[in-house]
Motif scaffolding. Structure first.
Motif, PDB file in Angstrom:
ATOM      1  N   TRP A  39     -20.957   6.128  19.488  1.00 26.13           N
ATOM      2  CA  TRP A  39     -22.408   6.326  19.571  1.00 26.13           C
ATOM      3  C   TRP A  39     -22.954   5.661  20.827  1.00 26.13           C
ATOM      4  N   ALA A  40     -22.492   4.445  21.124  1.00 26.33           N
ATOM      5  CA  ALA A  40     -22.967   3.735  22.305  1.00 26.33           C
ATOM      6  C   ALA A  40     -22.516   4.416  23.588  1.00 26.33           C
ATOM      7  N   MET A  41     -21.280   4.906  23.592  1.00 24.39           N
ATOM      8  CA  MET A  41     -20.743   5.530  24.799  1.00 24.39           C
ATOM      9  C   MET A  41     -21.417   6.860  25.108  1.00 24.39           C
ATOM     10  N   LYS A  42     -22.082   7.451  24.133  1.00 21.98           N
ATOM     11  CA  LYS A  42     -22.804   8.700  24.382  1.00 21.98           C
ATOM     12  C   LYS A  42     -23.897   8.509  25.418  1.00 21.98           C
ATOM     13  N   GLY A  43     -24.360   7.278  25.590  1.00 25.41           N
ATOM     14  CA  GLY A  43     -25.393   7.016  26.566  1.00 25.41           C
ATOM     15  C   GLY A  43     -24.877   6.910  27.987  1.00 25.41           C
ATOM     16  N   LEU A  44     -23.559   7.001  28.182  1.00 24.27           N
ATOM     17  CA  LEU A  44     -22.963   6.927  29.512  1.00 24.27           C
ATOM     18  C   LEU A  44     -22.575   8.332  29.972  1.00 24.27           C
ATOM     19  N   ALA A  45     -21.907   8.404  31.111  1.00 20.47           N
ATOM     20  CA  ALA A  45     -21.552   9.709  31.677  1.00 20.47           C
ATOM     21  C   ALA A  45     -20.115   9.672  32.190  1.00 20.47           C
ATOM     22  N   PRO A  46     -19.138   9.603  31.294  1.00 21.71           N
ATOM     23  CA  PRO A  46     -17.744   9.517  31.747  1.00 21.71           C
ATOM     24  C   PRO A  46     -17.263  10.814  32.388  1.00 21.71           C
ATOM     25  N   THR A  47     -16.565  10.672  33.492  1.00 21.24           N
ATOM     26  CA  THR A  47     -15.959  11.844  34.128  1.00 21.24           C
ATOM     27  C   THR A  47     -14.553  12.103  33.609  1.00 21.24           C
ATOM     28  N   ARG A  48     -13.975  11.135  32.925  1.00 22.66           N
ATOM     29  CA  ARG A  48     -12.667  11.287  32.274  1.00 22.66           C
ATOM     30  C   ARG A  48     -12.829  10.935  30.800  1.00 22.66           C
ATOM     31  N   PRO A  49     -13.421  11.850  30.032  1.00 31.34           N
ATOM     32  CA  PRO A  49     -13.781  11.528  28.650  1.00 31.34           C
ATOM     33  C   PRO A  49     -12.586  11.214  27.762  1.00 31.34           C
ATOM     34  N   ALA A  50     -11.426  11.815  28.007  1.00 35.60           N
ATOM     35  CA  ALA A  50     -10.258  11.517  27.175  1.00 35.60           C
ATOM     36  C   ALA A  50      -9.820  10.068  27.363  1.00 35.60           C
ATOM     37  N   LEU A  51      -9.744   9.619  28.605  1.00 40.45           N
ATOM     38  CA  LEU A  51      -9.345   8.243  28.880  1.00 40.45           C
ATOM     39  C   LEU A  51     -10.419   7.273  28.399  1.00 40.45           C
ATOM     40  N   THR A  52     -11.671   7.628  28.602  1.00 41.47           N
ATOM     41  CA  THR A  52     -12.766   6.776  28.126  1.00 41.47           C
ATOM     42  C   THR A  52     -12.741   6.673  26.607  1.00 41.47           C
ATOM     43  N   GLY A  53     -12.505   7.808  25.938  1.00 37.44           N
ATOM     44  CA  GLY A  53     -12.413   7.792  24.485  1.00 37.44           C
ATOM     45  C   GLY A  53     -11.244   6.976  23.987  1.00 37.44           C
ATOM     46  N   ALA A  54     -10.122   7.035  24.703  1.00 37.17           N
ATOM     47  CA  ALA A  54      -8.956   6.239  24.322  1.00 37.17           C
ATOM     48  C   ALA A  54      -9.265   4.754  24.416  1.00 37.17           C
ATOM     49  N   CYS A  55      -9.963   4.342  25.465  1.00 38.96           N
ATOM     50  CA  CYS A  55     -10.316   2.929  25.627  1.00 38.96           C
ATOM     51  C   CYS A  55     -11.309   2.486  24.556  1.00 38.96           C
ATOM     52  N   ALA A  56     -12.283   3.337  24.264  1.00 34.66           N
ATOM     53  CA  ALA A  56     -13.238   3.004  23.202  1.00 34.66           C
ATOM     54  C   ALA A  56     -12.527   2.923  21.856  1.00 34.66           C
ATOM     55  N   GLY A  57     -11.607   3.863  21.595  1.00 36.62           N
ATOM     56  CA  GLY A  57     -10.843   3.817  20.354  1.00 36.62           C
ATOM     57  C   GLY A  57      -9.964   2.588  20.262  1.00 36.62           C
ATOM     58  N   LEU A  58      -9.385   2.178  21.386  1.00 37.14           N
ATOM     59  CA  LEU A  58      -8.550   0.974  21.393  1.00 37.14           C
ATOM     60  C   LEU A  58      -9.393  -0.271  21.144  1.00 37.14           C
ATOM     61  N   ALA A  59     -10.582  -0.309  21.738  1.00 35.67           N
ATOM     62  CA  ALA A  59     -11.465  -1.444  21.483  1.00 35.67           C
ATOM     63  C   ALA A  59     -11.840  -1.523  20.005  1.00 35.67           C
ATOM     64  N   ALA A  60     -12.163  -0.374  19.413  1.00 40.15           N
ATOM     65  CA  ALA A  60     -12.493  -0.347  17.984  1.00 40.15           C
ATOM     66  C   ALA A  60     -11.301  -0.766  17.130  1.00 40.15           C
ATOM     67  N   ALA A  61     -10.129  -0.271  17.486  1.00 39.08           N
ATOM     68  CA  ALA A  61      -8.928  -0.615  16.728  1.00 39.08           C
ATOM     69  C   ALA A  61      -8.625  -2.103  16.823  1.00 39.08           C
ATOM     70  N   SER A  62      -8.864  -2.690  17.983  1.00 39.67           N
ATOM     71  CA  SER A  62      -8.605  -4.114  18.161  1.00 39.67           C
ATOM     72  C   SER A  62      -9.557  -4.954  17.316  1.00 39.67           C
ATOM     73  N   LEU A  63     -10.817  -4.539  17.252  1.00 39.66           N
ATOM     74  CA  LEU A  63     -11.756  -5.235  16.374  1.00 39.66           C
ATOM     75  C   LEU A  63     -11.325  -5.100  14.914  1.00 39.66           C
ATOM     76  N   GLY A  64     -10.834  -3.907  14.552  1.00 35.62           N
ATOM     77  CA  GLY A  64     -10.329  -3.721  13.196  1.00 35.62           C
ATOM     78  C   GLY A  64      -9.125  -4.598  12.911  1.00 35.62           C
ATOM     79  N   ALA A  65      -8.228  -4.724  13.885  1.00 33.96           N
ATOM     80  CA  ALA A  65      -7.051  -5.575  13.706  1.00 33.96           C
ATOM     81  C   ALA A  65      -7.442  -7.038  13.565  1.00 33.96           C
ATOM     82  N   MET A  66      -8.435  -7.466  14.328  1.00 34.58           N
ATOM     83  CA  MET A  66      -8.898  -8.847  14.230  1.00 34.58           C
ATOM     84  C   MET A  66      -9.473  -9.138  12.838  1.00 34.58           C
ATOM     85  N   ILE A  67     -10.217  -8.184  12.303  1.00 35.63           N
ATOM     86  CA  ILE A  67     -10.783  -8.364  10.965  1.00 35.63           C
ATOM     87  C   ILE A  67      -9.683  -8.329   9.902  1.00 35.63           C
TER      88      ILE A  67
END
Length: 213
Positions: A147-175
């Motif tokens: 939802w937050a990344m929708k406010g940006l303008a990535p030119t490589r959305p697959a790579l950007t999505g992978a990084c956002a997914g990894l960040a989310a997964a890391s927060l999940g792993a920490m919890i």
């Protein structure tokens, strides 16, 4: 309409751009994702029973520090990728470092353990639920960050999505680490990493659809 009139019309009601909007969206996404993940963890699993004594062990804090470092680096990289023309910089080279530290620690642990005990260090007692549990607990962070990344303008959305997914997964792993009783580096190097890679892969697949602009 004359050119001067058009320029005057376009110049009316100009408002300064809110440069802090993206930062606030990301802060809310992280806060909401962590809060939602904690609710899921406490509802489905609960904290580890020996957490009062576990907090005195260095490995307990390493279990939290590793995914936290990955989450921060992955999120910074995702934000940079979300700004056209902004270079990834040193973050792209720093992102593998937490993984390398974990894998090095896992190899040293296995090397200093008898062959008969290595399987227990790798499998532990919760390997069967670890991967999916991390992916499940990361769902609130995943939704919030996209939802937050929708406010940006990535030119490589697959790579950007992978990084956002990894960040989310890391927060999940920490919890999830607040529940998980496993303390062995080989266990973390396999099952935690696999659990973190699932949302990252999902982010890469969904990025072109969800982050289009």
């Amino acid at each position: 309409m004359k050119t001067d009139d058009l320029i005057a019309l376009l110049a009316t009601r100009l408002e300064p751009v809110d440069t802090g909007a993206t930062r606030r969206r990301l802060q809310w996404a992280v806060f909401g994702g962590v809060a939602g993940g904690l609710v899921l963890m406490l509802t489905l699993y609960g904290p580890r029973q020996d957490i009062d004594s576990a907090v005195w062990l260095p490995m307990f804090w390493f279990k939290l520090a590793f995914p936290l470092a990955v989450a921060w680096l992955a999120l910074v990289l995702a934000v940079r990728l979300g700004h056209p023309g902004m270079r990834a910089g040193r973050v792209a080279f720093a992102l593998p470092l937490p993984w390398l530290v974990l894998w090095a620690l896992a190899l040293v642990t296995l090397f200093n353990t008898t062959p008969q005990a290595r399987a227990d260090l790798v499998l532990g007692s919760t390997w069967a639920i670890c991967v999916l549990s991390i992916a499940l607990i990361s769902l609130p962070s995943f939704a919030g960050l996209f939802w937050a990344m929708k406010g940006l303008a990535p030119t490589r959305p697959a790579l950007t999505g992978a990084c956002a997914g990894l960040a989310a997964a890391s927060l999940g792993a920490m919890i999830y680490a607040l529940h998980c009783p496993e303390m062995q580096a080989p266990f973390l190097a396999i099952w935690y990493v696999l659990g973190m890679l699932i949302p990252a892969q999902a982010g890469a697949l969904l990025g072109p659809q969800l982050l289009r602009w």
